[in-house]
Write an enzyme that holds these catalytic residues in place. Sequence first.
Site, PDB file in Angstrom:
ATOM      1  N   HIS A 117       0.779  -1.141   0.057  1.00 31.64           N
ATOM      2  CA  HIS A 117       0.273  -0.080   0.038  1.00 31.64           C
ATOM      3  C   HIS A 117       0.992   1.207  -0.065  1.00 31.64           C
ATOM      4  O   HIS A 117       1.863   1.259   0.543  1.00 31.64           O
ATOM      5  CB  HIS A 117      -0.829  -0.022   1.239  1.00 31.64           C
ATOM      6  CG  HIS A 117      -1.934   1.059   1.257  1.00 31.64           C
ATOM      7  ND1 HIS A 117      -1.753   2.284   1.612  1.00 31.64           N
ATOM      8  CD2 HIS A 117      -3.556   0.972   1.227  1.00 31.64           C
ATOM      9  CE1 HIS A 117      -2.885   3.054   1.792  1.00 31.64           C
ATOM     10  NE2 HIS A 117      -3.656   2.093   1.448  1.00 31.64           N
ATOM     11  N   ASP A 194       3.191  -4.340   8.150  1.00 38.58           N
ATOM     12  CA  ASP A 194       1.819  -3.908   7.951  1.00 38.58           C
ATOM     13  C   ASP A 194       0.666  -4.759   8.062  1.00 38.58           C
ATOM     14  O   ASP A 194       0.541  -5.753   7.288  1.00 38.58           O
ATOM     15  CB  ASP A 194       1.765  -3.044   6.369  1.00 38.58           C
ATOM     16  CG  ASP A 194       0.385  -2.483   6.366  1.00 38.58           C
ATOM     17  OD1 ASP A 194      -0.661  -2.449   6.980  1.00 38.58           O
ATOM     18  OD2 ASP A 194       0.201  -1.883   5.226  1.00 38.58           O
ATOM     19  N   GLN A 197      -4.419  -5.450   6.881  1.00 41.98           N
ATOM     20  CA  GLN A 197      -5.317  -6.185   6.241  1.00 41.98           C
ATOM     21  C   GLN A 197      -5.360  -7.510   6.736  1.00 41.98           C
ATOM     22  O   GLN A 197      -6.218  -8.328   6.399  1.00 41.98           O
ATOM     23  CB  GLN A 197      -4.896  -6.271   4.525  1.00 41.98           C
ATOM     24  CG  GLN A 197      -5.015  -4.945   3.913  1.00 41.98           C
ATOM     25  CD  GLN A 197      -6.514  -4.709   3.778  1.00 41.98           C
ATOM     26  OE1 GLN A 197      -7.592  -5.403   3.783  1.00 41.98           O
ATOM     27  NE2 GLN A 197      -6.615  -3.261   3.682  1.00 41.98           N
ATOM     28  N   LYS A 220     -10.427  -1.021   9.996  1.00 36.76           N
ATOM     29  CA  LYS A 220     -10.541  -2.366   9.170  1.00 36.76           C
ATOM     30  C   LYS A 220     -10.834  -3.738  10.114  1.00 36.76           C
ATOM     31  O   LYS A 220     -10.755  -4.771   9.754  1.00 36.76           O
ATOM     32  CB  LYS A 220      -9.070  -2.460   8.682  1.00 36.76           C
ATOM     33  CG  LYS A 220      -9.053  -1.203   7.737  1.00 36.76           C
ATOM     34  CD  LYS A 220      -7.781  -1.458   6.809  1.00 36.76           C
ATOM     35  CE  LYS A 220      -7.069  -0.302   6.063  1.00 36.76           C
ATOM     36  NZ  LYS A 220      -8.335  -0.111   4.925  1.00 36.76           N
ATOM     37  N   CYS A 358      -4.641   2.684  -3.808  1.00 36.52           N
ATOM     38  CA  CYS A 358      -3.503   2.989  -2.987  1.00 36.52           C
ATOM     39  C   CYS A 358      -2.448   2.029  -3.194  1.00 36.52           C
ATOM     40  O   CYS A 358      -1.633   1.744  -2.343  1.00 36.52           O
ATOM     41  CB  CYS A 358      -3.817   3.606  -1.687  1.00 36.52           C
ATOM     42  SG  CYS A 358      -4.886   4.785  -1.574  1.00 36.52           S
TER      43      CYS A 358
END
Length: 400
Positions: A117, A194, A197, A220, A358
């Site tokens: 991202h 990261d 997700q 999220k 993104c």
Amino acid sequence: MIKKDFPILRETVNGKPLVWFDNAATTQKPQSVIDRIAYFYEHENSNIHRAAHELAARASDAYEAAREKVKTFLNASSVNEIVFVRGATEGINLVAQSWGDHNLVAGDEIIVSNLEHHANIVPWKRLADKKGLKLRVIPVDDDGQILLDEYSKLLNSKTRLVAFTQVSNALGTVTPAKEIVKMAHAVGAKVLIDGAQSVSHMKVDVQDLNPDWLVFSGHKLFGPTGIGALYGKEELLNEMEPYQAGGNMIQDVTFEEIKYHKAPNRFEAGTGNIADAIGLGAAIDYVTKLGIDAIGQYEHQLLDYATKLLKEIPGVRLIGTAKNKASVLSFNLQGYTNDQVGQALNREGVAVRTGHHCAQPILRRMGVETTVRPSLAFYNTTEDVDTFIKTLWELKKVRF
């Protein structure tokens, strides 16, 4: 039925029941999260850590209880390893500025993956440009899977940081996170994951994965917007420079010298997002009650169901076909722009994301600029998928 826990899923769009397939962008909130935030403002609203009165105690206790919930959710060693931030983006920027800017020098190398991202590319590119660092990229194959052999070739004595996503927001690829971390540490590099997700789809255990930092966003994870967490190893956090300066992050201030708190307070200057941190704690309670393993299993079955039906539609090109995927389906439909597909789905009440998500580098690697991206969550059903698929078939009948 789980859908009943989410009031917004009772909404109608164009007279049709809402089908929320934009979960990779943001998830909807259960009533328990909404109620917990309202309860804070009705019964606990106060600044924290700074007063002797009752509401300050209530607010401080609730805020720190939320930190404890994040710690348990990630299996961190200590609550001191959990810093509340606005979201994954701020967490990455915090590490870039507090650690990267003070520890990296010209000639040092940062490795990211082609799946990232923009939030895990731009801060590092800016830092590289500022300090004369080299940004290197782990390539992926045509299915969108990390090429570990190529990654191993990038690693060397100049590698200081590896920053990568555990799950691609654009393709759904699940990366071999534990192996990537281990390989980076073998050359003495630090690692940032990261987890924006991944945390809503699978168990994320930071003691098992062993990153130096991991970030995620509350919105999220069925929690509020504007709140998230940075996990960092306690000793490392205490060595890092403060990200912002002000109240709450200092032990003592004179005009001659400033003494900072240790983590996590050293990174939480000013009045934080108290209510939404507590809301995030409520979201973790909700997800924990359902069971993250059960969630992952159900979503995997739903993804398989949707993927099979999507592949049967002539003219569909699925973008991202990794063997190990989370609940994302990126595709193009021959004869239609992605916006036209998104608008047609919206007319039937189905919300999907269209655009570059993104994540322009990975889409360009796949030979496209944009995709249609339905993304699934545990409150979605096979009936939701059927509505989505039926609409795509009707589009095909119009054009072919």
